[in-house]
Write a protein that holds these residues in place. Structure first.
Motif, short mmCIF file in Angstrom:
data_model
loop_
_atom_site.label_atom_id
_atom_site.label_comp_id
_atom_site.label_asym_id
_atom_site.label_seq_id
_atom_site.Cartn_x
_atom_site.Cartn_y
_atom_site.Cartn_z
N LEU A 28 0.83 -1.21 0.00
CA LEU A 28 0.00 0.00 0.00
C LEU A 28 0.86 1.26 0.00
CD1 LEU A 28 -2.65 -1.32 2.52
CD2 LEU A 28 -3.14 -0.63 0.16
N ARG A 29 1.97 1.20 0.70
CA ARG A 29 2.89 2.35 0.69
C ARG A 29 3.47 2.56 -0.70
NH1 ARG A 29 6.08 1.18 6.44
NH2 ARG A 29 4.52 2.19 7.80
N GLU A 30 3.85 1.46 -1.34
CA GLU A 30 4.39 1.56 -2.70
C GLU A 30 3.36 2.12 -3.66
OE1 GLU A 30 5.75 -2.32 -3.73
OE2 GLU A 30 7.25 -2.40 -2.13
N ALA A 31 2.10 1.79 -3.42
CA ALA A 31 1.02 2.30 -4.27
C ALA A 31 0.60 3.72 -3.89
CB ALA A 31 -0.19 1.37 -4.18
N LYS A 32 1.27 4.29 -2.90
CA LYS A 32 0.99 5.65 -2.40
C LYS A 32 -0.42 5.78 -1.84
CE LYS A 32 4.37 7.89 -5.44
NZ LYS A 32 4.61 8.93 -6.45
N ASP A 33 -0.91 4.67 -1.26
CA ASP A 33 -2.21 4.68 -0.59
C ASP A 33 -1.95 4.91 0.89
OD1 ASP A 33 -4.72 4.27 0.44
OD2 ASP A 33 -5.19 2.59 -0.88
N ALA A 34 -1.74 6.18 1.24
CA ALA A 34 -1.30 6.51 2.60
C ALA A 34 -2.33 6.13 3.66
CB ALA A 34 -1.00 8.01 2.69
N TYR A 35 -3.61 6.34 3.35
CA TYR A 35 -4.63 6.05 4.36
C TYR A 35 -4.64 4.58 4.75
CZ TYR A 35 -9.01 5.25 6.73
OH TYR A 35 -9.95 4.85 7.65
N TRP A 36 -4.75 3.70 3.75
CA TRP A 36 -4.86 2.28 4.08
C TRP A 36 -3.53 1.71 4.57
CZ3 TRP A 36 -9.00 0.15 5.57
CH2 TRP A 36 -10.23 0.56 5.07
#
Length: 545
Positions: free
Chosen positions: A402-410
């Motif tokens: 999720l961090r790699e996908a820049k999905d900070a919230y999840w």
């Protein structure tokens, strides 16, 4: 939600003129939109509220456009998209209809849409700009929505939604007498709000925009709907109660309109109201063949039934959920299928069941994380830290994805799950001081964030779990503080009241124990008989009248 989508996206990659419209119609039929023909034919628009969105299109197209907006404002995306496409058949020069199609393709604005929808929406808006809109206002609507699609393959969702909110602010300021501009801006304020902002500045600003419109247009489905979303936060949930009571009456034909009031009911701990709301939503969605709406409502049903101690009813809903097909691509449906079994095991303290929950293959990382978290917690609580550590390692992998996908919230939410599970592993290993410190930090981290609009709540609040750990270590005073803090944020949680009552009893505060035990028996008046905490409450009250 919170909300649900209305079916699969349609291919809208265009060619010029008439060939584009033919290709578009063929793609719609190929993807099963004949179902929507039936749904829109059977649904009386008068049972969806009242919307007037001024356009420069032909009178026949204008009527269809307003009908499409009725669907759109209740997040009935498949029906809204199909109706906007019908607008183009009536008036091929109605450029603003392309805006409507692209808006429909975004699905629930609280959730990133699939990549295919973004590609299709970008193509639609490009076509809309080519066809052109007859007024500057309509061209401005097209330009504002383009911000959500521009460089979608390079720029993350969060950045684009914030930019879109700014574009809608400019639109709303330019057309101050345009209620639809104000309404869509208010929604954008909510979807772009930071989960860490505990002043709720965006939400209150959006509410201030919508409240006067609601007075003038009490039958507008979008105004009631978005007020609920804007006030779907613990300190301001009371503000949304009027909209919650009215939305279902405004649009009784829309499954989502039946469900949305339960966002406020859940925030206020009104479990019977939530059950009625979601039972009706699930029924309407099932009749319409809308699997996503049905599963979303059922997740809230499970949550509310568990808070009343009605475990058998919750289990019956879960058993039905696994038979619902056709919504795997949509996040709220996948979330429901993962979260409800986790809730059922954890709320009942069935740690063995939690430890062996299946993980949905192919589900998004933040959906799979729910199951791995429940498994880790269950394993730790049954004295199997080795298995718990294996599941925590999976959680860490999902967080990093999720961090790699820049999905900070999840990424943050999954990191909190890692922290909670790790704390209970430390506890299982007898490292009690470390465990309490880690659990306290996890609870603080969760309190700094917000639950996602789609879900009624996390399967078990971290602050409540901290109270459990404190209580088991004999620290009844701090446990009472933790449980009461949980109740302030999430009213009428059965387990939190039971924990608070037990902590007060252990602290020697019989008056407070009696108060909290009485609340347990009131909430669980119609509960099943096999919840130990309910039996304990009744026994205490008999002995301490």
């Amino acid at each position: 939600m919170t909300g649900t989508h209305r079916g699969d996206s349609h291919s809208v990659v265009a060619r010029a003129g008439k060939s584009f419209r033919i290709a578009l119609a063929a793609a719609v039929l190929a993807s099963g939109a004949e179902l929507i023909d039936q749904a829109t034919a059977q649904t009386n628009p008068e049972r969806l509220g009242t919307v007037s969105f001024e356009t420069s299109c032909s009178p026949e197209a204008q009527k269809l456009f307003d009908k499409a907006m009725l669907y759109q404002h209740s997040f009935w995306y498949r029906a809204s998209q199909r109706t906007f496409e019908e607008v183009l058949k009536k008036d091929p020069d109605c450029g603003i209809a392309y805006w409507g199609i692209a808006l429909s393709l975004l699905w629930n604005p609280h959730v990133p849409p699939p990549a295919k929808n973004l590609a299709d929406g970008a193509a639609v808006l490009t076509k809309g700009k080519t066809v052109g809109a007859k007024t500057q206002r309509e061209r401005d609507y097209l330009d504002a929505l383009w911000v959500m699609y521009a460089d979608y393959d390079k720029v993350d969702h969060r950045t684009r939604i914030v930019a879109y909110s700014k574009a809608m602010e400019q639109l709303a300021q330019r057309y101050r007498d345009d209620d639809e501009a104000q309404i869509h801006y208010a929604l954008a304020l909510n979807t772009s709000a930071s989960p860490a902002d505990k002043t709720y500045a965006n939400q209150l600003k959006g509410g201030a925009l919508l409240e006067p419109i609601f007075q003038r247009k009490p039958d507008h489905p979008g105004v009631a709907h978005y007020l609920i979303h804007l006030y779907d936060y613990p300190p301001i949930a009371e503000k949304g109660l009027d909209a919650a009571r009215r939305y279902a009456q405004i649009a009784p034909a829309a499954a989502h309109a039946q469900h949305m009031p339960s966002h406020i009911f859940t925030r206020l701990g009104l479990w019977d109201d939530s059950i009625r709301s979601n039972a009706e939503s699930a029924r309407v969605a099932k009749e319409d063949g809308e699997a996503g709406d049905q599963l979303h409502a059922m997740d809230y049903l499970v949550y509310a039934n568990l808070q009343l101690g009605q475990d058998r009813k919750a289990k019956a809903v879960i058993d039905e959920m696994v038979t619902v097909k056709g919504a795997d691509a949509y996040f709220p449906a996948g979330y429901a299928l993962a979260a409800s079994p986790a809730r059922y095991a954890i709320e009942r303290g069935d740690w063995k069941e939690a430890a062996v929950l299946p993980v949905r293959a192919g589900a998004p990382p933040h959906v799979q994380a729910i199951s791995y978290w429940a498994r880790a917690l269950g394993a730790a609580r049954t004295g199997d830290p080795a298995s718990a550590k294996a599941d925590i390692a999976k959680l860490a992998e999902l967080r990093d994805k999720l961090r790699e996908a820049k999905d900070a919230y999840w990424a943050e939410q999954v990191d909190i799950q890692c922290q909670v599970a790790t704390a209970w592993v430390l506890y299982a290993e007898g490292k009690y001081d470390e465990a309490l410190k880690a659990m306290s930090a996890a609870a603080d981290a969760e309190d700094r964030s917000e639950k996602h609009p789609v879900t009624p709540g996390v399967p078990k609040p971290a602050r409540e779990l901290y109270g459990v750990m404190l209580l088991e270590r004999g620290n009844a005073g701090d446990a009472l503080v933790a449980f009461e803090a949980t109740l302030k944020k999430e009213p009428n949680r059965l387990a939190a009241y039971a924990g608070a009552a037990k902590a007060a009893e252990m602290s020697g505060d019989k008056a407070k124990a009696r108060q909290h035990f009485a609340k347990v028996t009131t909430i669980a008046a119609g509960a099943d008989e096999d919840r130990a905490e309910i039996a304990d409450a009744r026994q205490f009250l008999v002995k301490n009248p």
